[in-house]
Design a protein around this motif. Structure first.
Motif, PDB file in Angstrom:
ATOM      1  N   TYR A 181       0.790  -1.224   0.000  1.00  0.00           N
ATOM      2  CA  TYR A 181       0.000   0.000   0.000  1.00  0.00           C
ATOM      3  C   TYR A 181       0.832   1.289   0.000  1.00  0.00           C
ATOM      4  O   TYR A 181       0.262   2.379   0.101  1.00  0.00           O
ATOM      5  CB  TYR A 181      -0.953   0.012   1.196  1.00  0.00           C
ATOM      6  CG  TYR A 181      -2.001  -1.067   1.133  1.00  0.00           C
ATOM      7  CD1 TYR A 181      -2.751  -1.270  -0.016  1.00  0.00           C
ATOM      8  CD2 TYR A 181      -2.228  -1.912   2.225  1.00  0.00           C
ATOM      9  CE1 TYR A 181      -3.707  -2.274  -0.084  1.00  0.00           C
ATOM     10  CE2 TYR A 181      -3.183  -2.912   2.169  1.00  0.00           C
ATOM     11  CZ  TYR A 181      -3.915  -3.087   1.011  1.00  0.00           C
ATOM     12  OH  TYR A 181      -4.865  -4.089   0.953  1.00  0.00           O
ATOM     13  N   ALA A 182       2.136   1.209  -0.091  1.00  0.00           N
ATOM     14  CA  ALA A 182       2.948   2.422  -0.197  1.00  0.00           C
ATOM     15  C   ALA A 182       2.721   3.067  -1.561  1.00  0.00           C
ATOM     16  O   ALA A 182       2.637   2.379  -2.577  1.00  0.00           O
ATOM     17  CB  ALA A 182       4.424   2.086  -0.020  1.00  0.00           C
ATOM     18  N   VAL A 183       2.605   4.404  -1.593  1.00  0.00           N
ATOM     19  CA  VAL A 183       2.328   5.119  -2.844  1.00  0.00           C
ATOM     20  C   VAL A 183       3.296   6.287  -2.981  1.00  0.00           C
ATOM     21  O   VAL A 183       3.815   6.811  -1.980  1.00  0.00           O
ATOM     22  CB  VAL A 183       0.868   5.632  -2.885  1.00  0.00           C
ATOM     23  CG1 VAL A 183      -0.114   4.478  -2.875  1.00  0.00           C
ATOM     24  CG2 VAL A 183       0.597   6.587  -1.717  1.00  0.00           C
ATOM     25  N   PRO A 184       3.575   6.706  -4.220  1.00  0.00           N
ATOM     26  CA  PRO A 184       4.444   7.865  -4.428  1.00  0.00           C
ATOM     27  C   PRO A 184       3.955   9.070  -3.628  1.00  0.00           C
ATOM     28  O   PRO A 184       2.751   9.355  -3.572  1.00  0.00           O
ATOM     29  CB  PRO A 184       4.357   8.100  -5.933  1.00  0.00           C
ATOM     30  CG  PRO A 184       4.077   6.749  -6.500  1.00  0.00           C
ATOM     31  CD  PRO A 184       3.160   6.096  -5.508  1.00  0.00           C
ATOM     32  N   GLY A 185       4.883   9.755  -3.007  1.00  0.00           N
ATOM     33  CA  GLY A 185       4.563  10.882  -2.151  1.00  0.00           C
ATOM     34  C   GLY A 185       4.613  10.555  -0.676  1.00  0.00           C
ATOM     35  O   GLY A 185       4.743  11.462   0.165  1.00  0.00           O
ATOM     36  N   ASP A 186       4.505   9.263  -0.331  1.00  0.00           N
ATOM     37  CA  ASP A 186       4.601   8.875   1.076  1.00  0.00           C
ATOM     38  C   ASP A 186       5.959   9.272   1.649  1.00  0.00           C
ATOM     39  O   ASP A 186       6.985   9.242   0.958  1.00  0.00           O
ATOM     40  CB  ASP A 186       4.422   7.365   1.236  1.00  0.00           C
ATOM     41  CG  ASP A 186       2.965   6.933   1.179  1.00  0.00           C
ATOM     42  OD1 ASP A 186       2.084   7.808   1.109  1.00  0.00           O
ATOM     43  OD2 ASP A 186       2.723   5.708   1.200  1.00  0.00           O
ATOM     44  N   VAL A 187       5.961   9.599   2.924  1.00  0.00           N
ATOM     45  CA  VAL A 187       7.198   9.887   3.655  1.00  0.00           C
ATOM     46  C   VAL A 187       7.588   8.644   4.444  1.00  0.00           C
ATOM     47  O   VAL A 187       6.729   7.945   4.991  1.00  0.00           O
ATOM     48  CB  VAL A 187       6.988  11.092   4.591  1.00  0.00           C
ATOM     49  CG1 VAL A 187       8.202  11.303   5.486  1.00  0.00           C
ATOM     50  CG2 VAL A 187       6.697  12.348   3.779  1.00  0.00           C
ATOM     51  N   VAL A 188       8.894   8.376   4.496  1.00  0.00           N
ATOM     52  CA  VAL A 188       9.408   7.218   5.230  1.00  0.00           C
ATOM     53  C   VAL A 188       9.977   7.692   6.562  1.00  0.00           C
ATOM     54  O   VAL A 188      10.902   8.522   6.601  1.00  0.00           O
ATOM     55  CB  VAL A 188      10.495   6.479   4.432  1.00  0.00           C
ATOM     56  CG1 VAL A 188      10.969   5.240   5.205  1.00  0.00           C
ATOM     57  CG2 VAL A 188       9.983   6.082   3.058  1.00  0.00           C
ATOM     58  N   LEU A 189       9.428   7.167   7.665  1.00  0.00           N
ATOM     59  CA  LEU A 189       9.876   7.499   9.009  1.00  0.00           C
ATOM     60  C   LEU A 189      10.439   6.262   9.690  1.00  0.00           C
ATOM     61  O   LEU A 189       9.961   5.146   9.451  1.00  0.00           O
ATOM     62  CB  LEU A 189       8.720   8.032   9.856  1.00  0.00           C
ATOM     63  CG  LEU A 189       7.887   9.195   9.299  1.00  0.00           C
ATOM     64  CD1 LEU A 189       6.729   9.502  10.250  1.00  0.00           C
ATOM     65  CD2 LEU A 189       8.740  10.428   9.086  1.00  0.00           C
ATOM     66  N   VAL A 190      11.443   6.449  10.537  1.00  0.00           N
ATOM     67  CA  VAL A 190      11.922   5.366  11.400  1.00  0.00           C
ATOM     68  C   VAL A 190      11.812   5.838  12.845  1.00  0.00           C
ATOM     69  O   VAL A 190      11.951   7.031  13.135  1.00  0.00           O
ATOM     70  CB  VAL A 190      13.366   4.936  11.082  1.00  0.00           C
ATOM     71  CG1 VAL A 190      13.454   4.316   9.706  1.00  0.00           C
ATOM     72  CG2 VAL A 190      14.337   6.106  11.213  1.00  0.00           C
ATOM     73  N   SER A 191      11.572   4.900  13.759  1.00  0.00           N
ATOM     74  CA  SER A 191      11.316   5.286  15.144  1.00  0.00           C
ATOM     75  C   SER A 191      12.575   5.485  15.964  1.00  0.00           C
ATOM     76  O   SER A 191      12.487   5.903  17.132  1.00  0.00           O
ATOM     77  CB  SER A 191      10.432   4.238  15.824  1.00  0.00           C
ATOM     78  OG  SER A 191      11.088   2.983  15.880  1.00  0.00           O
ATOM     79  N   GLY A 192      13.751   5.196  15.392  1.00  0.00           N
ATOM     80  CA  GLY A 192      14.971   5.395  16.168  1.00  0.00           C
ATOM     81  C   GLY A 192      16.198   4.868  15.462  1.00  0.00           C
ATOM     82  O   GLY A 192      16.194   4.603  14.260  1.00  0.00           O
ATOM     83  N   THR A 193      17.265   4.690  16.231  1.00  0.00           N
ATOM     84  CA  THR A 193      18.572   4.329  15.695  1.00  0.00           C
ATOM     85  C   THR A 193      18.576   2.920  15.117  1.00  0.00           C
ATOM     86  O   THR A 193      17.941   2.010  15.646  1.00  0.00           O
ATOM     87  CB  THR A 193      19.646   4.445  16.779  1.00  0.00           C
ATOM     88  OG1 THR A 193      19.230   3.701  17.934  1.00  0.00           O
ATOM     89  CG2 THR A 193      19.848   5.895  17.179  1.00  0.00           C
TER      90      THR A 193
END
Length: 358
Positions: A181-193
């Motif tokens: 379900y990822a689509v162009p324009g989505d932002v990728v976040l990570v929760s930490g190191t």
């Protein structure tokens, strides 16, 4: 002279590549590493044999539509060595790993099973410590261990203790998540190191010492994930916990499942200094090193700031960062912008850098 040179050539008659690149007649360690070999095993062996609509999603958990509502079910096996390590144990991994697989599927984890395979001669005191750590982890995560099984194998056949856990959770109303379900324009976040768990295991195995001890990030993420979903809801499109194969394998899987390209900024990826130093010492890349208490979130651009704010407000998300975006370009590929300003393709590894880390 020629005869002398020929006699010095090593005997390769019994040599075999540990990670065969093409045809392979037997299982190798790389099949369990979350890389291309493992993916091929799923695609060409397990999936054709067990094919059904629920399995074909190939998410961290299967989502089932029942008369009473939607549930998620997941299973995982744990063979980590050593059994106890800085920041956790095989027992905590067994609970938290399955809880996280349910949570990233949009579920509220409820119940776990626990199966133990024990080697004859394994000390009861160590087993008691493992079970106690599982009980603590379950209490923290708010789940119940409701059934289980124990098997014992002959001395020399089990490496101490292996654990399998399965979990069941209730899907949150109005939430549909998945790697497709990822689509162009989505932002990728990570929760930490990144890379904390894998390098904690390797630092113990290799006897590495640093000014500060590298500790595993082993933790249950259902609380953090629940707060993000409560805040932005359907703005979240996909989530995964980057375990075996690390961040790179996770992002490549999502790029392939969704048919999109993913671009990340290597300088934005949070990595602890001691983890970076250990990776450099061992010739490893942190982007491929396993985590056991981090989540990658694909969120709509308009919801990204709010999601990041919520993550940073949680104890387990204080180092959360925006590391990239989804693009329609270079489909099914992961591309990283380096500190030098160049771009590099980050492929899925054939096997794994670090065996037996979970």
């Amino acid at each position: 002279m020629i005869e002398k040179v020929m006699t010095d050539v090593p005997d390769f008659t019994n040599w075999s590549c540990p990670l065969p690149l093409a045809d392979y007649p037997t299982i190798v360690m790389g099949h369990g590493g979350g890389g291309k070999l493992g993916n091929e095993l799923v695609e060409h062996l397990f999936l054709p044999a067990f094919r059904n609509p629920e399995l074909e999603n190939l998410g961290d958990a299967a989502v089932l539509d029942l008369d009473a509502g939607r549930i998620a079910i997941s299973t995982d096996s744990f063979v980590v060595q050593p059994l106890f390590f800085p920041g956790g144990s095989i027992g905590e991994l067994a609970v938290n790993g399955t809880v996280n697989d349910l949570a990233v599927s949009g579920a509220i984890p409820k119940f776990l099973t626990a199966g133990f395979i024990l080697e004859e001669g394994f000390p009861l005191a160590q087993l008691a410590a493992i079970v106690e750590s599982m009980a603590r982890a379950a209490a923290i995560a708010g789940v119940k261990i409701v059934t289980g099984d124990t098997k014992v194998v002959e001395r020399g056949h089990g490496d101490g203790c292996y654990i399998n856990t399965a979990g069941v959770g209730l899907i949150r109303p109005g939430i549909t998540l998945g790697p497709q379900y990822a689509v162009p324009g989505d932002v990728v976040l990570v929760s930490g190191t990144m890379g904390d768990h894998g390098m904690a295991i390797m630092s113990v195995r290799e006897g590495l010492e640093f000014e500060s001890q590298i500790r595993s990030d082993c933790a249950a993420l259902n609380g953090l994930i629940g707060e993000v979903l409560d805040a932005v809801g359907s703005g979240v499109h996909a989530m995964r916990d980057p375990t075996r194969g690390g961040l790179a394998s996770t992002l490549n899987e999502i790029a392939g499942s969704s048919g999109v390209g993913i671009e990340i900024d290597e300088t934005a990826m949070p990595v602890r200094a001691e983890v970076q130093a250990a990776c450099e010492l061992l010739g490893l890349d942190p982007v491929y090193v396993a985590n056991e208490g981090k989540v990658v979130i694909f969120v709509a651009a308009e919801a990204a700031d709010r999601a990041l704010e919520v993550m940073r407000g949680h104890l387990l998300g204080s180092d959360a960062a925006r590391i990239g975006r989804v693009t329609a370009e270079h489909k099914r590929m992961l591309v990283a912008r380096t500190a030098m300003g160049a771009n590099r393709v980050i492929p899925t590894q054939i096997g794994e850098q670090l065996p037996r880390i979970c």
